[in-house]
Structures are given as C-alpha cells and as structure tokens.
Design a protein around this motif. Structure first.
Motif, PDB file in Angstrom:
ATOM      1  N   GLN A 117     -14.577 -12.887   1.388  1.00 38.45           N
ATOM      2  CA  GLN A 117     -13.216 -12.833   1.914  1.00 38.45           C
ATOM      3  C   GLN A 117     -12.861 -11.395   2.279  1.00 38.45           C
ATOM      4  N   ILE A 118     -12.498 -11.198   3.522  1.00 33.82           N
ATOM      5  CA  ILE A 118     -12.096  -9.881   4.018  1.00 33.82           C
ATOM      6  C   ILE A 118     -10.607  -9.945   4.348  1.00 33.82           C
ATOM      7  N   LYS A 119      -9.830  -9.112   3.678  1.00 30.68           N
ATOM      8  CA  LYS A 119      -8.394  -9.066   3.893  1.00 30.68           C
ATOM      9  C   LYS A 119      -8.032  -7.715   4.519  1.00 30.68           C
ATOM     10  N   ILE A 120      -7.191  -7.753   5.527  1.00 29.38           N
ATOM     11  CA  ILE A 120      -6.868  -6.532   6.262  1.00 29.38           C
ATOM     12  C   ILE A 120      -5.366  -6.363   6.402  1.00 29.38           C
ATOM     13  N   LEU A 121      -4.964  -5.099   6.523  1.00 29.82           N
ATOM     14  CA  LEU A 121      -3.573  -4.725   6.767  1.00 29.82           C
ATOM     15  C   LEU A 121      -3.531  -3.702   7.879  1.00 29.82           C
ATOM     16  N   THR A 122      -2.461  -3.695   8.641  1.00 27.03           N
ATOM     17  CA  THR A 122      -2.251  -2.692   9.678  1.00 27.03           C
ATOM     18  C   THR A 122      -0.926  -1.986   9.411  1.00 27.03           C
ATOM     19  N   LYS A 123      -0.562  -1.047  10.278  1.00 26.43           N
ATOM     20  CA  LYS A 123       0.712  -0.357  10.164  1.00 26.43           C
ATOM     21  C   LYS A 123       1.624  -0.760  11.309  1.00 26.43           C
ATOM     22  N   ASP A 124       2.923  -0.811  11.012  1.00 27.56           N
ATOM     23  CA  ASP A 124       3.885  -1.159  12.052  1.00 27.56           C
ATOM     24  C   ASP A 124       4.334   0.097  12.793  1.00 27.56           C
ATOM     25  N   ALA A 125       5.330  -0.064  13.655  1.00 29.07           N
ATOM     26  CA  ALA A 125       5.784   1.060  14.474  1.00 29.07           C
ATOM     27  C   ALA A 125       6.405   2.179  13.648  1.00 29.07           C
ATOM     28  N   GLY A 184       5.160   3.181  10.752  1.00 35.32           N
ATOM     29  CA  GLY A 184       4.138   3.749   9.885  1.00 35.32           C
ATOM     30  C   GLY A 184       4.035   3.077   8.532  1.00 35.32           C
ATOM     31  N   LYS A 185       4.703   1.929   8.355  1.00 36.47           N
ATOM     32  CA  LYS A 185       4.633   1.204   7.089  1.00 36.47           C
ATOM     33  C   LYS A 185       3.545   0.137   7.177  1.00 36.47           C
ATOM     34  N   LEU A 186       2.945  -0.179   6.024  1.00 34.69           N
ATOM     35  CA  LEU A 186       1.923  -1.215   6.004  1.00 34.69           C
ATOM     36  C   LEU A 186       2.516  -2.560   6.397  1.00 34.69           C
ATOM     37  N   ASN A 187       1.719  -3.342   7.112  1.00 38.33           N
ATOM     38  CA  ASN A 187       2.208  -4.607   7.668  1.00 38.33           C
ATOM     39  C   ASN A 187       1.106  -5.649   7.528  1.00 38.33           C
ATOM     40  N   ASN A 188       1.439  -6.830   6.993  1.00 40.06           N
ATOM     41  CA  ASN A 188       0.428  -7.895   6.892  1.00 40.06           C
ATOM     42  C   ASN A 188       0.536  -8.910   8.025  1.00 40.06           C
ATOM     43  N   LEU A 189       1.323  -8.606   9.060  1.00 40.73           N
ATOM     44  CA  LEU A 189       1.358  -9.451  10.260  1.00 40.73           C
ATOM     45  C   LEU A 189       0.245  -9.003  11.196  1.00 40.73           C
ATOM     46  N   VAL A 190      -0.985  -9.281  10.803  1.00 33.12           N
ATOM     47  CA  VAL A 190      -2.161  -8.833  11.540  1.00 33.12           C
ATOM     48  C   VAL A 190      -2.415  -9.780  12.702  1.00 33.12           C
ATOM     49  N   SER A 191      -2.565  -9.235  13.899  1.00 39.77           N
ATOM     50  CA  SER A 191      -2.751 -10.068  15.086  1.00 39.77           C
ATOM     51  C   SER A 191      -4.079 -10.806  15.014  1.00 39.77           C
ATOM     52  N   SER A 192      -4.096 -11.996  15.603  1.00 41.21           N
ATOM     53  CA  SER A 192      -5.330 -12.791  15.647  1.00 41.21           C
ATOM     54  C   SER A 192      -6.408 -12.080  16.449  1.00 41.21           C
ATOM     55  N   THR A 193      -5.997 -11.213  17.378  1.00 40.38           N
ATOM     56  CA  THR A 193      -6.974 -10.473  18.179  1.00 40.38           C
ATOM     57  C   THR A 193      -7.829  -9.573  17.292  1.00 40.38           C
ATOM     58  N   ILE A 194      -7.188  -8.824  16.397  1.00 40.81           N
ATOM     59  CA  ILE A 194      -7.940  -7.940  15.508  1.00 40.81           C
ATOM     60  C   ILE A 194      -8.829  -8.764  14.576  1.00 40.81           C
ATOM     61  N   ASN A 216     -25.669 -11.863   6.493  1.00 41.99           N
ATOM     62  CA  ASN A 216     -26.783 -12.750   6.209  1.00 41.99           C
ATOM     63  C   ASN A 216     -26.490 -14.143   6.751  1.00 41.99           C
ATOM     64  N   ILE A 217     -27.516 -14.849   7.110  1.00 41.82           N
ATOM     65  CA  ILE A 217     -27.336 -16.134   7.791  1.00 41.82           C
ATOM     66  C   ILE A 217     -26.648 -17.162   6.898  1.00 41.82           C
ATOM     67  N   ASN A 218     -26.792 -17.003   5.570  1.00 46.22           N
ATOM     68  CA  ASN A 218     -26.188 -17.976   4.653  1.00 46.22           C
ATOM     69  C   ASN A 218     -24.860 -17.504   4.084  1.00 46.22           C
ATOM     70  N   ASP A 219     -24.321 -16.405   4.593  1.00 49.33           N
ATOM     71  CA  ASP A 219     -23.017 -15.913   4.133  1.00 49.33           C
ATOM     72  C   ASP A 219     -21.897 -16.552   4.954  1.00 49.33           C
ATOM     73  N   TYR A 220     -20.884 -17.065   4.257  1.00 52.22           N
ATOM     74  CA  TYR A 220     -19.684 -17.579   4.917  1.00 52.22           C
ATOM     75  C   TYR A 220     -18.603 -16.526   4.776  1.00 52.22           C
ATOM     76  N   VAL A 221     -18.097 -16.045   5.903  1.00 56.84           N
ATOM     77  CA  VAL A 221     -17.130 -14.950   5.906  1.00 56.84           C
ATOM     78  C   VAL A 221     -15.779 -15.469   6.363  1.00 56.84           C
ATOM     79  N   GLU A 222     -14.748 -15.151   5.593  1.00 59.04           N
ATOM     80  CA  GLU A 222     -13.372 -15.560   5.905  1.00 59.04           C
ATOM     81  C   GLU A 222     -12.522 -14.305   6.060  1.00 59.04           C
ATOM     82  N   ILE A 223     -11.812 -14.194   7.181  1.00 55.38           N
ATOM     83  CA  ILE A 223     -11.012 -13.007   7.485  1.00 55.38           C
ATOM     84  C   ILE A 223      -9.545 -13.408   7.617  1.00 55.38           C
ATOM     85  N   GLY A 224      -8.671 -12.641   6.987  1.00 52.65           N
ATOM     86  CA  GLY A 224      -7.249 -12.931   7.062  1.00 52.65           C
ATOM     87  C   GLY A 224      -6.433 -11.727   6.631  1.00 52.65           C
ATOM     88  N   PRO A 225      -5.115 -11.830   6.746  1.00 47.85           N
ATOM     89  CA  PRO A 225      -4.255 -10.707   6.341  1.00 47.85           C
ATOM     90  C   PRO A 225      -4.182 -10.564   4.826  1.00 47.85           C
TER      91      PRO A 225
END
Length: 607
Positions: free
Chosen positions: A435-443, A445-455, A468-477
């Motif tokens: 599981q990969i969780k990501i955060l970005t910054k808003d206009a 400069g504060k952290l924001n968990n409204l991460v665009s689907s594009t990123i 690895n071929i047998n790894d299942y990867v899940e990405i979300g905010p």
C-alpha cells in the motif's frame, strides 16, 4: 629525554594551556615571562588559534562525509552520487481543466469541418504561471483518451435559429513552459563525457535531445525533427545502459495506449542536477567512429590500438561540426499549486481544423475558453536538507528494482517530476498488498490528501516497471491528523513578548512537517526540552494537545483516546503522539494552533 604533547587538546583554551605546560616543563630556562603582554604569550595565542581553526575545519570536513551530520547541500549530493542515486528536482503541479469552444452549425448538428483538435503543447496562464496541455483534445469525439465520455454540447439560439454550438471537453494541464537550448560542438569540444548545462535553475524535465549536422542554425528544429528517431539521443539512468524503452512506431494499434519496445542505441546521455539546481547533460565516452578508424588506416597504413580501447560500452559523444538541440520544460515549484478557476487565459492555442473558410476558423479560435475545474496540485520545490537525508537513507538497497518496502519508496520518489511528485509518501504492507499512500500540498503550502487521480495513475504506471510480478500494489491518498498545542509556562517578567514569541517560533520549528515523514511519531519530551531551553522560561506547568477536526482541518481523528471528548484533548500519558503508517501529524496553522498561557515569575508577583 622523550617529550610528550597531549594531542587530546582541541579547543583554543586547552591548546594554549598545553603549550604553556610544555614550555614550562621542557624549556624552563629559556622562557620565563608568561604574562599576557609578552611576546611569548602572543606566539602561543597565534599557535593555539591556528590549531583551533585546523581542528574546526577537519571536523567540518569529516562531518560533511556523514549522512546524518552533513549540513551542506553539495555534501548530500556527493553522498547520493556515491550511492548511485539521482536527486529529484522541483516538480510541476497538475490539474484538470475544461475547454469550451463555439462551432458553427451545419444541418442539424455542428460543422465538423470547423470542430478543432486542440494539440498537446498548447499553453494557458493563470496567476502568472504557464500550464501546458499534456495530450490532444478532439472536440469531435465524445470520449477522452481513456475512453470515457467527457463532452457536452449546448446549442446557442438567435431567435428560433441555432447560431452555434458550445462544445466543452476536459483535459490535463501541467505547469511549465517548453524551451529549446542549442549547443554547437566544435573540434575542441569532442572529448569523452562531453557535457552541457542548461541555463535555468528551474528545469522540470528534458523532453527531447537531437543532434543535427552543421553549425549556425537560424531557427529551432520542428516538432517532427524532435521526434525523428534518426536524430534523437536517449536519456538513460547510467551510460552503461545500452537499451531504452521507446514507442513502437511500427505498431498498427489504434489504441490510445502506445505500444513500446526496447531498442539498443549508442546515442545516450544522463541527466543530473547540481546542488544549485542547474541541469547537466553528460554524453558518452566514444569519440571515434568506425569509419574514422578505417580512414586513418587507409591514409597512414597503421592502426592505433587506442581507438579500439575507446569503445562504445558507455555510449558515444557528439561529433564535431554538429549542433545539439535540447527541448526541455521549466517552471514548477510549490507556488504553482493554484486554486480552482485561476487558469483562464489562453496563451498559445494550437488548433487544427479542416474547414476552408479562414474567417470562420479565426472566429472558432477566438471563442476558445479554459478554466481549471480542480486545484493544481503536486507542485514541489527542490528537496530540503532533511528530505534529502531521508531520501538518500532509503536508497542504498534499491538497485532499480522493488524488492523491499524501502525499494518501493525510493522508486516512487524518483518518478520524473513532470508527472507530479508526491510531497509525502509512505509504503506499508497489509494482507499481502503493498500500500502506497501519498500526500500533496495545496496552494497555501499546507499538506492536502485530495490527491488527483492523475498523480495516482502516473505513480502506478511508473512503479509497474520495477515491481515483482507477484506483488499487488495499491495507491491512494494518505491521511492528515491536525492538532493544536496549549502551553502553560512560568516566564520571567522581563521581555515577556519576546519570550512568548520565541516559544511559538521554537515549537513551530520542532513540529514542522518538513522534518517528518508519514508514520513518524512525535515525542513530546523533545517539545518540552525545546521550550525549557528558551531564556526566560522559568517553569513548564503543563502542555496539552488537542485533535483539530473539521472546518479548515481534515476529518481524520487521531488513534489515541481523548481525555475530554468535547474538547478532543489527547491522552498523552505515554509521552508520544502516535501516527499510523499512512498518517502524518500536522500543526496546520501555527499562528493560531500554538497557544501560550504565560504566568509571571515571583519577582513580578511581589511587586
């Protein structure tokens, strides 16, 4: 008689005293006047000062070779280079925008001859920032490049007659401006590992590098020339890599997803960023072509074996009497994270239409409007020293493949900046899923968990090559847990305002999110230590922490119990604010979330 000098003495006072001891012990008859005004005292002070300076610079030099203690950006870059790591640069923000255009009618529908294709590379502006379109937008199609319906069509009436149709579609805009840099290669420039430095310090990406025979070109190459595989040079992670993955131009697929293939090439280069954030391109080592060796043999009748040692295993360098053209993008940074409906100016729209009437074409071009319907997020400045330190520490075991969770983190952070880099990122394993969780910054400069689907999609596609071929990867905010702090202190009656200001500043510096990663706990003893070390703080009576939820804050609650559910005062009996692996603790508004309740010391109360 053996003479001993204590080499453990390192600072000025110790060195000075050791020299006095040494002279008094071994040369008592020669030097007797040790007064401060004597010549001997002057010479000893000079020697102690010089030795102290040398010790200082030796310590600093050694410190700059250790990852945890290095303070200069250049030192961290050198450590990263030793590990084979390329430091990421600033990244560009990305947003979704709506594009609308008015098209004349033809029969009972719009005139498709004047229904344009808005070409990739068209530029738009907002808040003095330039954004470019990532892919073509075909106003004739009801679908986007992902096969989803995204077109609306509204008729515009003049009385009972349809005067025109307003067609609206969506597209992805990325911050930045495309530029072209040229470099002539003369006879004196032909050498192994020839390099060029781009002139700007805000380079986001290098999109294309081509080489043309000849010098003194009066214009930049066309788009077709920049895409010409016979002129193109390819970026690789290291010059030892002789294969690159490119689009398969022979594919007959009509899908929007292009087919790729690996090709072997000698025309390759690496891209690096200096500590000052300049972009440097370095080419290969081979300077002689096979034809040149043959011509030398025909002309001289001998073969120089050094020409064969000058092999192509590390690629080749550009030949003499040629010109290198680099198409690259500049911009990015945290300031490019702009709000909704800010990007609304058409700067340079590249429209393709088939209609015969030029006047109608101009009317269609003039009707183009744009507005970003989402905030532009993902823009990030050059990494701070602490971010560099954490980034380097996770790199050593990666080896360009994702085996451990740390490998996934390093690879995710190395995604090219033009696709939008996450500000904070965590990697964990849950039920055999990565599981990969990501955060970005808003206009702001504060952290924001409204991460665009594009990123998120960009990150998923980028990691797919390394997993690895047998790894299942899940990405979300990820999740943000906001909190505030209330400090009850006893302070000196002198300089009350300055003391309170210093408390707020010191606590803010200790709790700033740039120093922490997702999942990092906050040890409250460190906060108390920072407060107690401030001059004028006589006693810390109490420090309380409150979970801030809703309104200007996130909706996430901390996992710890509350002492008071109505005020959300956090139970800190363990001396720690705990964060889950997908969370980060944020002091969002330090100016109002750090509350100091001062009480004056004994002197003031007696007066």
């Amino acid at each position: 008689m053996a003479r001993n000098f204590d080499y453990a003495k390192r600072d000025f006072a110790q060195l000075r005293d050791e020299q006095f001891r040494y002279i008094q012990r071994y040369y008592p008859d020669i030097a007797q006047n040790f007064q401060d005004g004597s010549i001997l005292s002057l010479l000893i002070d000079l020697n102690a000062g010089i030795a102290d300076q040398l010790h200082y610079h030796i310590d600093r030099s050694l410190q700059e070779t250790v990852l945890d203690f290095a303070q200069q950006r250049g030192s961290l870059y050198n450590i990263a280079k030793t590990y084979g790591l390329k430091i990421p640069t600033r990244s560009a923000s990305v947003c979704v925008a709506e594009f609308s255009i008015e098209v004349p009618p033809r029969g009972d529908s719009e005139d498709t001859r004047y229904t344009p294709i808005l070409k990739a590379g068209s530029s738009f502006t907002g808040n003095d920032f330039t954004f470019e379109l990532l892919s073509d937008i075909d106003f004739r199609s009801s679908f986007n490049i992902e096969g989803e319906v995204d077109r609306t069509k509204i008729p515009n009436f003049n009385g009972n007659t349809i005067q025109s149709y307003t067609i609206t579609k969506q597209g992805i805009l990325v911050n930045g401006e495309t530029k072209v840099f040229s470099q002539s290669v003369l006879d004196a420039d032909v050498e192994p590992f020839f390099s060029i430095t781009l002139p700007e310090t805000n380079v986001l990406s290098v999109d294309s590098v081509i080489l043309k025979d000849g010098l003194n070109f009066n214009s930049n190459p066309s788009r077709q020339e920049f895409n010409n595989s016979e002129l193109k040079w390819y970026e690789v992670n290291s010059l030892a890599e002789d294969k690159v993955f490119v689009e398969n131009s022979n594919s007959n697929s009509n899908s929007s997803v292009k087919e790729g293939k690996y090709i072997k090439t000698e025309n390759r280069f690496i891209k690096e960023f200096t500590p000052e954030n300049f972009c440097v391109l370095t080419f290969g080592s081979k300077t002689n072509e096979s034809e040149d060796i043959l011509e030398d043999f025909v002309r001289n009748g001998t073969i120089d074996l050094r020409n064969f040692i000058d092999n192509v295993s590390l690629g080749k360098t550009p030949p003499a009497n040629s010109t290198i053209f680099v198409k690259y993008r500049i911009g990015g940074g945290q300031d490019s994270n702009v709000r909704k409906n800010v990007i609304n100016n058409v700067d340079n729209a590249i429209l393709a239409m088939d209609g015969p009437d030029e006047e109608i074409k101009e009317e269609v071009r003039g009707s183009l409007e744009v507005a970003n319907i989402t905030p532009a997020v993902g823009g990030k400045d050059q990494p701070t020293l602490e971010e560099l330190r954490n980034y380097i520490s996770y790199n050593f075991s990666s080896q360009n493949r994702a085996v451990t969770l740390d490998d996934y983190k390093v690879i995710a952070q190395s995604m090219p900046s033009k696709f939008g880099s996450p500000t904070k990122l965590s990697v964990s394993e849950n039920q055999n899923k990565v599981q990969i969780k990501i955060l970005t910054k808003d206009a702001n400069g504060k952290l924001n968990n409204l991460v665009s689907s594009t990123i998120q999609n960009n990150l998923a596609n980028y990691i797919s090559r390394y997993r690895n071929i047998n790894d299942y990867v899940e990405i979300g905010p990820g999740q943000i847990v906001d909190f505030s702090i209330s400090i009850d202190v006893t302070i000196s009656p002198e300089n009350q305002t300055e003391i309170i200001s210093e408390i707020i500043s010191s606590v803010q510096n200790e709790l700033v999110t740039d120093k922490r990663e997702m999942g990092d706990d906050i040890f409250l003893g460190n906060v108390n230590k920072v407060i107690s070390n401030i001059d004028g703080v006589l006693n810390i009576r109490d420090v309380r922490y409150f979970n801030k939820v809703g309104g200007d804050y996130s909706e996430n609650e901390i996992s710890q119990p509350y002492l008071n559910p109505s005020t959300r005062e956090i139970d800190t009996s363990d001396g720690v604010l705990f964060a889950d692996s997908n969370e980060i603790l944020q002091l969002k508004f330090p100016e109002r979330d750090i509350i100091v309740n001062p009480k004056l010391g004994q002197t003031e109360r007696q007066s």
